[in-house]
Design a protein around this motif. Structure first.
Motif, PDB file in Angstrom:
ATOM      1  N   UNK A  36      70.602  57.396  31.647  1.00 53.87           N
ATOM      2  CA  UNK A  36      69.865  56.897  32.809  1.00 53.87           C
ATOM      3  C   UNK A  36      70.996  56.876  33.898  1.00 53.87           C
ATOM      4  N   UNK A  37      70.656  57.135  35.239  1.00 49.80           N
ATOM      5  CA  UNK A  37      69.675  57.939  35.508  1.00 49.80           C
ATOM      6  C   UNK A  37      69.856  59.464  35.483  1.00 49.80           C
ATOM      7  N   UNK A  38      69.078  60.079  35.169  1.00 53.86           N
ATOM      8  CA  UNK A  38      69.296  61.709  34.818  1.00 53.86           C
ATOM      9  C   UNK A  38      68.519  62.620  36.056  1.00 53.86           C
ATOM     10  N   UNK A  39      67.788  61.814  36.822  1.00 51.46           N
ATOM     11  CA  UNK A  39      67.106  62.683  37.939  1.00 51.46           C
ATOM     12  C   UNK A  39      67.167  61.581  39.173  1.00 51.46           C
ATOM     13  N   UNK A  58      67.409  52.243  53.812  1.00 53.51           N
ATOM     14  CA  UNK A  58      68.049  53.521  53.695  1.00 53.51           C
ATOM     15  C   UNK A  58      69.573  53.365  53.462  1.00 53.51           C
ATOM     16  N   UNK A  59      70.130  52.540  54.255  1.00 51.19           N
ATOM     17  CA  UNK A  59      71.384  52.330  53.832  1.00 51.19           C
ATOM     18  C   UNK A  59      71.970  52.020  52.629  1.00 51.19           C
ATOM     19  N   UNK A  60      71.086  50.905  52.127  1.00 47.22           N
ATOM     20  CA  UNK A  60      71.147  50.231  50.765  1.00 47.22           C
ATOM     21  C   UNK A  60      71.011  51.269  49.850  1.00 47.22           C
ATOM     22  N   UNK A  61      70.094  52.134  49.945  1.00 46.07           N
ATOM     23  CA  UNK A  61      69.822  53.358  48.875  1.00 46.07           C
ATOM     24  C   UNK A  61      70.964  54.554  49.076  1.00 46.07           C
ATOM     25  N   UNK A  62      71.660  54.646  50.069  1.00 47.23           N
ATOM     26  CA  UNK A  62      72.579  55.650  50.014  1.00 47.23           C
ATOM     27  C   UNK A  62      73.942  55.018  49.423  1.00 47.23           C
ATOM     28  N   UNK A  63      74.164  53.611  49.648  1.00 44.28           N
ATOM     29  CA  UNK A  63      75.383  52.969  48.851  1.00 44.28           C
ATOM     30  C   UNK A  63      74.990  53.156  47.463  1.00 44.28           C
ATOM     31  N   UNK A  64      73.776  52.520  46.914  1.00 42.37           N
ATOM     32  CA  UNK A  64      73.419  52.787  45.564  1.00 42.37           C
ATOM     33  C   UNK A  64      73.276  54.131  45.028  1.00 42.37           C
ATOM     34  N   UNK A  65      73.035  54.877  45.720  1.00 44.72           N
ATOM     35  CA  UNK A  65      73.101  56.396  45.101  1.00 44.72           C
ATOM     36  C   UNK A  65      74.487  56.669  44.796  1.00 44.72           C
ATOM     37  N   UNK A  66      75.478  56.353  45.526  1.00 44.17           N
ATOM     38  CA  UNK A  66      76.912  56.515  45.292  1.00 44.17           C
ATOM     39  C   UNK A  66      77.135  56.221  43.926  1.00 44.17           C
ATOM     40  N   UNK A  67      76.818  54.764  43.450  1.00 42.11           N
ATOM     41  CA  UNK A  67      77.035  54.097  42.257  1.00 42.11           C
ATOM     42  C   UNK A  67      76.291  54.960  41.132  1.00 42.11           C
ATOM     43  N   UNK A  68      75.219  55.093  41.318  1.00 46.19           N
ATOM     44  CA  UNK A  68      74.246  55.720  40.205  1.00 46.19           C
ATOM     45  C   UNK A  68      74.587  57.188  39.827  1.00 46.19           C
ATOM     46  N   UNK A  69      75.312  58.001  40.922  1.00 47.68           N
ATOM     47  CA  UNK A  69      75.526  59.270  40.946  1.00 47.68           C
ATOM     48  C   UNK A  69      74.123  60.081  40.826  1.00 47.68           C
ATOM     49  N   UNK A  70      73.129  59.669  41.536  1.00 46.28           N
ATOM     50  CA  UNK A  70      71.668  60.387  41.573  1.00 46.28           C
ATOM     51  C   UNK A  70      71.286  60.000  43.007  1.00 46.28           C
ATOM     52  N   UNK A  71      70.403  61.086  43.549  1.00 43.54           N
ATOM     53  CA  UNK A  71      70.101  60.953  44.755  1.00 43.54           C
ATOM     54  C   UNK A  71      68.782  59.751  44.814  1.00 43.54           C
ATOM     55  N   UNK A  72      68.622  58.935  45.731  1.00 47.59           N
ATOM     56  CA  UNK A  72      67.586  58.072  45.923  1.00 47.59           C
ATOM     57  C   UNK A  72      66.493  58.745  46.893  1.00 47.59           C
ATOM     58  N   UNK A  73      65.423  59.173  46.594  1.00 50.62           N
ATOM     59  CA  UNK A  73      64.255  59.410  47.647  1.00 50.62           C
ATOM     60  C   UNK A  73      63.614  58.398  48.439  1.00 50.62           C
ATOM     61  N   UNK A  74      63.731  58.018  49.563  1.00 55.04           N
ATOM     62  CA  UNK A  74      62.619  57.056  50.278  1.00 55.04           C
ATOM     63  C   UNK A  74      61.371  57.428  50.609  1.00 55.04           C
TER      64      UNK A  74
END
Length: 333
Positions: A36-39, A58-74
């Motif tokens: 997790x997360x794999x997608x 949106x900016x928060x999700x961009x920053x979190x996606x870098x940590x997770x290594x996965x895209x976050x779709x809003x």
């Protein structure tokens, strides 16, 4: 209307390469073993595109996606003062792949029968992120040069002054009604699906006032709008010349902090991954920059502390609902 926007980190090579590996190294071992997360992850934003909450999430999700290594779709699911999105989040599968913003107003709407969930126990809380700077603004050519001018006119013309807000029972509506009660005046409240369309109508002259978080800031600085008062405990640094409601003798303070959560029943390993990712995202330079630009003070709390905060606010809202007769207002609307 539901809109989807993919949150892509600024450099694709970093996401697919070094940044993803670095992010994975920070994840708890149990979650990494489970993959997790794999997608991509879906993030439900319960507000219209373009508003201050939407921008910061949106900016928060961009920053979190870098940590997770996965895209976050809003996904924007606006309406009912944020409760359409909150309901969708509460009913989603608790697998970690659907998360979203939880407005603190869930503590009010659950008691008003607009949300079939108990916010004290029916969500998994990931992080409290930042507050908001609310204010009352008018067009630059308005007859109201100050809040005192507006109050004087409203007392002489009950129910005539119109203001736009982001939904009955939401922070902007309740804040204005608290102020009206304290000032002894009566407004004509106009509900919108978010701050952005309300701002458009103010600029077009369809309403007299706008009550919103700082979607108005750019127009105030450009001289197109006038800020009559803000609602915080202290003046906001960018608009230090504008008084707070408290400065003007009205004991009304509204900051309505934003938070991130998931459905109840989230796997503890996935919860830990998300809490760690959003803790780093809130502390990121990107999020701090947008928070400053929106006059949104960072008010971080980790998930468990945020859940305790929600329970505390729930009790405060019980009293507020009775004092403002919010159930009757909703029935009339």
């Amino acid at each position: 209307m539901k809109e989807r926007f993919a949150m892509q980190p600024l450099r694709r090579t970093l996401l697919l390469g070094g940044a993803a590996m670095a992010g994975a190294a920070m994840l708890p071992r149990a979650a990494r073993a489970a993959g997790f997360p794999s997608r991509p992850i879906t993030f439900i934003c319960p507000w219209a595109v373009g508003g201050t909450a939407d921008q910061s999430m949106r900016v928060l999700c961009q920053a979190a996606s870098k940590v997770l290594g996965q895209t976050i779709v809003v996904e924007n699911r606006a309406g009912a003062s944020g409760m359409i999105g909150a309901k969708a989040l509460a009913n989603a599968k608790p697998d970690g792949y659907t998360i979203g913003q939880i407005p603190i107003s869930v503590t009010r709407f659950a008691q008003l029968g607009m949300l079939s969930a108990d916010p004290r126990q029916d969500f998994t809380y990931i992080a409290r992120t930042s507050g908001q700077t609310f204010g009352i603004v008018v067009r630059a050519d308005s007859r109201f040069k100050s809040l005192a001018d507006m109050v004087q006119y409203a007392k002489a013309h009950p129910g005539i002054v119109t203001y736009g807000h982001a939904g009955v029972g939401g922070a902007t509506h309740v804040g204005m009604e608290q102020f009206a009660l304290a000032a002894g005046i009566q407004f004509n409240a106009i509900a919108y699906k978010g701050g952005a369309p309300a701002l458009q109508d103010l600029m077009g002259g369809q309403i007299d006032l706008l009550a919103d978080s700082s979607s108005w800031a750019t127009q105030v600085q450009a001289g197109n709008l006038r800020l009559l008062a803000t609602w915080g405990a202290q003046r906001t640094p960018r608009f230090s010349d504008s008084p707070t409601l408290r400065d003007l003798g009205y004991d009304v303070v509204v900051d309505a902090p934003n938070g991130v959560g998931a459905p109840k029943g989230l796997d503890p390993a996935a919860e830990k991954v998300l809490r760690d990712a959003f803790r780093q995202a809130v502390a990121s330079p990107e999020f701090k920059q947008v928070a400053d630009s929106l006059d949104a003070p960072v008010m971080y709390l980790d998930g468990p502390d945020y859940q305790r905060y929600v329970a505390q606010v729930y009790g405060q809202e019980t009293e507020l609902i009775e004092r403002l007769h919010l159930k009757a207002m909703l029935q009339q609307s």
